[in-house]
Each structure stands twice: as structure tokens, then as C-alpha cells.
Scaffold this active site. Sequence first.
Site, mmCIF file in Angstrom:
data_model
loop_
_atom_site.group_PDB
_atom_site.id
_atom_site.type_symbol
_atom_site.label_atom_id
_atom_site.label_comp_id
_atom_site.label_asym_id
_atom_site.label_seq_id
_atom_site.Cartn_x
_atom_site.Cartn_y
_atom_site.Cartn_z
ATOM 1 N N LYS A 216 0.933 -0.973 -0.089
ATOM 2 C CA LYS A 216 0.006 0.085 0.193
ATOM 3 C C LYS A 216 0.778 1.112 0.170
ATOM 4 C CE LYS A 216 -2.812 2.921 2.285
ATOM 5 N NZ LYS A 216 -3.829 2.393 4.702
ATOM 6 N N GLU A 261 -8.035 12.026 12.546
ATOM 7 C CA GLU A 261 -7.507 11.183 12.914
ATOM 8 C C GLU A 261 -6.536 11.888 13.479
ATOM 9 O OE1 GLU A 261 -5.078 7.864 10.696
ATOM 10 O OE2 GLU A 261 -6.355 9.244 9.405
#
Length: 461
Positions: A216, A261
Site C-alpha cells: 500500500k 485522525e
Amino acid sequence: MVGAMSATPYPAPVPPSGASAGTPTAAPEAQHLVVRTVRIDSLPGGPTALVDLLPDARPLTWVRRGDGIVGWGEALRLDTFGPGRFADADAAWRALLARAVVRDEVRLPGTGPVAFGTFAFDDGPTGDAFDDERPQGTLVVPRVVVGRRGTVTWMTTTSVGPTLDAPGDAALAAAHRVPVTSPGRVTLVDGAVGSVDWPGVVAEAVDRIRSGALEKVVLARDVVATTEHPLDPRFLLGRLAEGYPSCWTFSVAGMVGATPELLVRSEKGLVTSRVLAGTIRREPGMTDDDSLLHAAQLARSSKDLEEHEFAVRSVADALEPFCSSMNVPDAPFVLHLPNVMHLASDVTGVLDPASRSGSLTLAAALHPSAAVCGTPTVAARDLIREIEGMDRARYAGPVGWVGADGDGEWGIALRSAELGDDPHHLRLFAGCGIVAASDPAAELAESEAKLVPMRWALGAD
């Protein structure tokens, strides 16, 4: 007169680990901070009450749902560079605390000496605009901090030297608040990589992932905004705090945004990290039923679940050496925001006292997580440097605050903008997690959705 109660900093300093030492504005050992925290009259309710106090256009902010801290004035600034930017900031902060005289009459998280901080995503070149003389870590100690936690409201005043500014409500009353101004008409243009070309960058990343080079990578793009009138960051902060109350609205050293976040919160031995990875756009005018259908679609998406698993695993692996016990959720929940929905997991742990680690150490261990870099970390970071085509600067780096005991809160500078020397220009950022199943056109659409908060805050929609 301030009571002669010395600060009790967190345990013995960790030596700087990077090749470059921190270079504070003035050597910490030469400074003598005098700090006092007192209760003040309660503030009005609402998510913008703290932001509304900021007196000028150099705000320091960390606010969520109306609670948090804001600051103004600059008692001291500590700048650090290179791979050791976190450890050097930590060591400089500890050195300041060792000489501080503190009277804290409130004793809650965020009271007493506080430094707001922001750190660069990377410690090496990430694009043509990279400047190796620019600080890659900054801690700012405000002259005045106002905070709220539940029903308790306080003010902290900090001076360098033997005298102290007027504490409490007197200092608040003395603050001359310059009116907030609108940026006027706003124009947006592509940044380092055009929106037409960016899908090709994503396609290259997908090819690398499918070849087995990595699992990723998170790729970002920027958009440049030009404002008719000089930008007052408080204009952005008020709109973000009002429109995105479940996010952490922040402003530190030119980075402004509302991040969903939380990289790490360290509070009285408990550690929390909110991981977001996996996103679906919320279309304008969606009904509640439409939202539920989209949430169900996101929760079943194999591509998004794979992306999320990488991110959670990277956070859990980074925190484990510091914790005596941990709780890692088996499955994510769906976090609903006005513009998008995210797969989210709250990873929690109990800090091992033997680790003697403050929040800056934990932030350094966690950054960069797979949610903003990729997996494996080194391979993903190398690919970002190779193909992303822009300097991230402090986008996707830690932003937040640290207190005298080392506890603090550090978010990730997402849904954000970088303000430069020219008050008419700023850079807006958005990033997307790329895995083998990613579709370049869909990732471009997702990046546009993630630009919505800052575009809206500017009044550019």
C-alpha cells in the site's frame, strides 16, 4: 506573586537520536519560564467559543466539540531538523521544564506549561520545492493559553524571565481582539501535479503494488488557493470548528485544518490512537437512508477493508513496545463526516511505566503510519519521494500539543492547508490510500471529496 513551585517534568530526557541537533530560537538552558494557570469565568457554549477568543491572525489552536486549548503570543519557539526532529524537540522541551517555575491551580490535561507543535511528514527531499534549511519540527510556547474541559475553564500565562503577565480574567480582558475578516473571492488552481495527470501517478503506484514491490502507498496532491483579501486564519478556524465539530480543529505555525485522525493521545498512562483508512464520498443532499446504504457499502468493501487493516496493523505494531496491554478492535466502525465516511478503529493501550515515554516519543514511533504513508513503510516512503511530485512539507505530519508531564494529543495534519509568507496564497492538500484494487479515477474523486472541508472553510465552493 507566583508561587515558587518548580515544574515536575516527565522522566529523564531521551538523548537526541538524529544526525542534526535541534536548534531552538534560543538555547533552552538559557531560558527561565514562569507559568501560572488559574480558573476563569466559564465561556459561552458552542463549538467556536475558544476560537472566538483568539485576538489576532497568529492563532494556536487545538479544539474539538468546543473543548481543547487555544493560544496566542509567543514566549518561545523551538525549531528542529532532520531525522531527530522529534527527539530533539522532546529534549529541548524537557530542558525548558527543568528550569520552569510553575503554579498550576487547575491541574487538568492542558493546564500548566504547554507547547503547540507541528512536524514535517518527511525528513528528506519530497519534491522540487524541498528546502533543507526549513525547520522540520516546531514547538511554540504561547504567552497566553485558554482551555476548556467539560465544565472547567482556565487560563495559563507564560513569561520568559522573572515577571509574569496578568493572570486570569484580567489578561483575557486586556487582549485586544482584531476583527476577523473574510478572504473575499477565492480562486483555485492545480498544484504541483495537475488533476489530469494525477490519475497516471496513481496508476503507476498500482502497477508497483501489483508487481509485489509493496502492499500500500498513500499518495497526495495539492491545490493552490489565491484569496482576494489577506487571509485571516481565524476565518478558517471558526468555520471548521462549527462545520466539523467531531474533528480536531488545529492551527500551529502555518498549518491549519480539521483532522478526523488522532495519531496518539497520552493521558495519565492511557494511550489512544484513532485510525482512519477506507473512504466513501457523501454526495450533497443524501438522505439518512442513503447514508446508511453508503456506510454498509463501505463496511463491505474488500478494497477499503484491506487498506484499513494495513493501517491498524502498523499502529498496533508501533505502540506495542510501549504498552503493557493493548486493545485492537477486530472490526472497524464507520465514522460519518459531512463530506465523507471513513472506516475507523480506536486502538488503545496502557502505557508501560518502564518505558518512561511521553507523547512526543509515541508520536515519533507511530509516524508515519500506513494511513498516511503505506506498507512497508520504507518502500512506501521511497515511492512517495519518487513519483508523488510535490513537497508535502507538514501535511500528513503530527500536529498537536504537549504538556509538562509529557502527556498530550497529536493528530495528523489532514484536511488541511499550509499558509505561506504571502497572505493571499495557501496550499490545500488531500491524500488517498492506494492498494492493488485501486481505480485511478475513483481515487481522484476521493481526493476531491477530501478537499471539500478546506474549500468550504475558504468559501470557495
